[in-house]
Design an enzyme around this catalytic site. Structure first.
Site, mmCIF file in Angstrom:
data_model
loop_
_atom_site.group_PDB
_atom_site.id
_atom_site.type_symbol
_atom_site.label_atom_id
_atom_site.label_comp_id
_atom_site.label_asym_id
_atom_site.label_seq_id
_atom_site.Cartn_x
_atom_site.Cartn_y
_atom_site.Cartn_z
ATOM 1 C CB SER A 127 39.744 -13.504 -13.404
ATOM 2 O OG SER A 127 39.640 -13.467 -12.000
ATOM 3 C CE1 TYR A 152 37.966 -19.188 -13.780
ATOM 4 C CE2 TYR A 152 39.032 -18.086 -11.937
ATOM 5 C CZ TYR A 152 38.192 -18.043 -13.022
ATOM 6 O OH TYR A 152 37.573 -16.869 -13.358
ATOM 7 C CE LYS A 156 38.976 -17.058 -16.755
ATOM 8 N NZ LYS A 156 38.177 -17.127 -17.983
HETATM 9 C C1 UD1 Z 1 36.660 -16.281 -7.198
HETATM 10 C C2 UD1 Z 1 37.936 -16.216 -7.978
HETATM 11 C C3 UD1 Z 1 37.754 -15.345 -9.183
HETATM 12 C C4 UD1 Z 1 36.635 -15.892 -10.030
HETATM 13 C C5 UD1 Z 1 35.369 -15.953 -9.199
HETATM 14 C C6 UD1 Z 1 34.271 -16.596 -10.031
HETATM 15 C C7 UD1 Z 1 40.081 -16.403 -6.876
HETATM 16 C C8 UD1 Z 1 41.057 -15.772 -5.964
HETATM 17 N N1 UD1 Z 1 38.982 -15.686 -7.135
HETATM 18 O O1 UD1 Z 1 36.436 -15.001 -6.638
HETATM 19 O O2 UD1 Z 1 38.911 -15.324 -9.971
HETATM 20 O O3 UD1 Z 1 36.469 -15.105 -11.155
HETATM 21 O O4 UD1 Z 1 35.597 -16.716 -8.008
HETATM 22 O O5 UD1 Z 1 33.844 -17.794 -9.586
HETATM 23 O O6 UD1 Z 1 40.281 -17.477 -7.315
HETATM 24 N N2 UD1 Z 1 32.536 -15.945 0.881
HETATM 25 C C9 UD1 Z 1 31.971 -16.219 2.123
HETATM 26 N N3 UD1 Z 1 30.985 -17.160 2.180
HETATM 27 C C10 UD1 Z 1 30.537 -17.843 1.094
HETATM 28 C C11 UD1 Z 1 31.106 -17.554 -0.170
HETATM 29 C C12 UD1 Z 1 32.112 -16.613 -0.236
HETATM 30 O O7 UD1 Z 1 32.358 -15.635 3.133
HETATM 31 O O8 UD1 Z 1 29.651 -18.690 1.238
HETATM 32 C C13 UD1 Z 1 33.584 -14.920 0.795
HETATM 33 C C14 UD1 Z 1 34.892 -15.465 0.262
HETATM 34 O O9 UD1 Z 1 35.672 -15.986 1.290
HETATM 35 C C15 UD1 Z 1 35.489 -14.214 -0.372
HETATM 36 C C16 UD1 Z 1 34.272 -13.416 -0.834
HETATM 37 O O10 UD1 Z 1 33.169 -13.936 -0.114
HETATM 38 O O11 UD1 Z 1 36.185 -13.486 0.593
HETATM 39 C C17 UD1 Z 1 33.999 -13.549 -2.318
HETATM 40 O O12 UD1 Z 1 33.984 -14.937 -2.649
HETATM 41 P P1 UD1 Z 1 33.494 -15.483 -4.082
HETATM 42 O O13 UD1 Z 1 32.173 -14.911 -4.404
HETATM 43 O O14 UD1 Z 1 33.630 -16.960 -4.064
HETATM 44 O O15 UD1 Z 1 34.527 -14.851 -5.108
HETATM 45 P P2 UD1 Z 1 36.143 -14.827 -5.109
HETATM 46 O O16 UD1 Z 1 36.697 -15.963 -4.339
HETATM 47 O O17 UD1 Z 1 36.553 -13.453 -4.707
#
Ligand code: UD1
Length: 341
Positions: A127, A152, A156
């Site tokens: 990742s 997590y 990795k």
């Molecule tokens: C995270 C992990 C990544 C992992 C992936 C799979 C980290 C830094 N990243 O990615 O390694 O492979 O999850 O589960 O640990 N967001 C919102 N509202 C929501 C959900 C998300 O605004 O309801 C935003 C988050 O704040 C983020 C973006 O959307 O900025 C992406 O979030 P998400 O889909 O959870 O993925 P990551 O956190 O990038």
């Protein structure tokens, strides 16, 4: 027919899409999955798409006797793609032992058994989280590995190190580490897709559940980041494009084209998109409005990260191809399919 490949976690989100691409490329696939975060019916979905039912073993890769039985029952496996792992960042903070035990034992068991059963090639699901908060974007494979922000992420990083150590020790295996950015979307057929358990933690499943009315509104975590619109930036990669990178990685190792026994590739589009831009893309692609509000930042989130995929483009001959609007439409079709039961 190309060789037999073991796909651990093959009924999961990325595993199922990769199984489809492997079968379509002529590989013979055996899936093992403990169904802890997926459903048996995914195997039907794969069969509907490809016309071939992959062999399916319900079992847990932390259990050596189960794995031995699998290798005895399905002789001649030449490659493994290891998706089996726990993957919820927040849960890993609450249950670190579970995460270390699960993710590391699965890896150790597989690496241990590969030489014994003549398995040559290993693809590991890593990742972009291994980079932590980047000093600059887009990020290349040469960027420093920073301290993980969750157990997590630590699994990795440790897994990458274990694979490197095993290869350095002279184990007769080859490995490719694929560092995924943010996989999203679903197969265009809507036969398979992401099936989150409970309330989705990831952005796209929460977004599509909001669009269809299961959730009242999407919370966008933080709009005061140092980015053009204040929301976080990610590299959203279509799961089918990502799946194809695994086929390229296996082809490369099994045909002996790899330059080194261990190779690392970023798998992303090379384009950063903000959370707000993604919501807008969904609305534009589908014509469906997504009620949303700005909420406080989520702990542990990285502000911005996107890939420099040049290495994967040049060396693997792999490119992300799918337009984000098509990706959003695929996620929506899948959500509608789930709603239809
Ligand atoms: C995270 C992990 C990544 C992992 C992936 C799979 C980290 C830094 N990243 O990615 O390694 O492979 O999850 O589960 O640990 N967001 C919102 N509202 C929501 C959900 C998300 O605004 O309801 C935003 C988050 O704040 C983020 C973006 O959307 O900025 C992406 O979030 P998400 O889909 O959870 O993925 P990551 O956190 O990038």
């Amino acid at each position: 027919m190309k060789p037999k490949i073991l796909v651990t976690g093959g009924t999961g989100f990325i595993g199922s899409h990769t199984t489809v691409e492997l079968q379509q490329a002529g590989y013979d696939v055996v899936i093992i999955d403990n169904l802890s975060n997926s459903k048996r019916e995914v195997v039907d979905g794969i069969e509907h798409i490809t016309g071939t039912r992959p062999a399916f073993v319900e079992g847990d890769c932390t259990d050596m006797p189960t794995l031995r039985r699998l290798f005895e029952d399905y002789p001649g496996i030449k490659g493994i793609i290891n998706f089996a792992a726990s993957k919820a960042v927040g849960e890993s903070v609450q249950k670190p032992i579970l995460y270390y035990r699960n993710n590391l034992n699965i890896l150790l068991n597989l690496l241990d058994l590969m030489p014994e059963y003549g398995v040559e090639a290993f693809v590991f699901s890593s990742s972009c989280t291994v980079y932590g908060e980047p000093d600059q974007n887009p990020i290349t494979e040469a960027a420093p590995i920073k301290k993980a922000t969750s157990p997590y992420g630590a699994t990795k990083q440790i897994s990458e190190g274990i694979i490197a150590d095993v290869i350095r020790s002279g184990s007769p295996i080859k490995a490719v580490l694929l560092r995924y950015f943010n996989p999203i979307g679903a197969h265009p057929s809507a036969e398979i897709g992401e099936l989150p358990n409970g309330v989705p933690q990831n952005l796209v499943p929460f977004l599509t559940q909001t669009a269809i009315g299961i959730r009242k509104e999407l919370s966008i975590f933080g709009n005061d980041y140092s980015t053009p619109d204040g929301t976080c930036i990610r590299d959203f990669i279509y799961v089918v494009d990502l799946a194809q990178a695994h086929v390229k990685a296996l082809d490369r190792m099994l045909s002996g084209d790899n330059a080194e026994p261990l190779e690392v590739f970023n798998i992303g589009t090379g384009q950063g998109l903000s959370v707000l831009q993604l919501v807008n893309a969904f609305e534009q692609a589908t014509g469906v409005k997504v009620p949303h509000r700005f909420a406080p930042r989520r702990e542990g989130d990285i502000e911005q990260i996107w890939a420099d995929p040049a290495r994967a483009n040049q060396v693997l001959g792999w490119h992300a191809q799918t337009d984000i609007l098509d990706v959003m439409r695929s996620a929506w079709r899948w959500q509608q399919r789930l709603a239809d039961g």
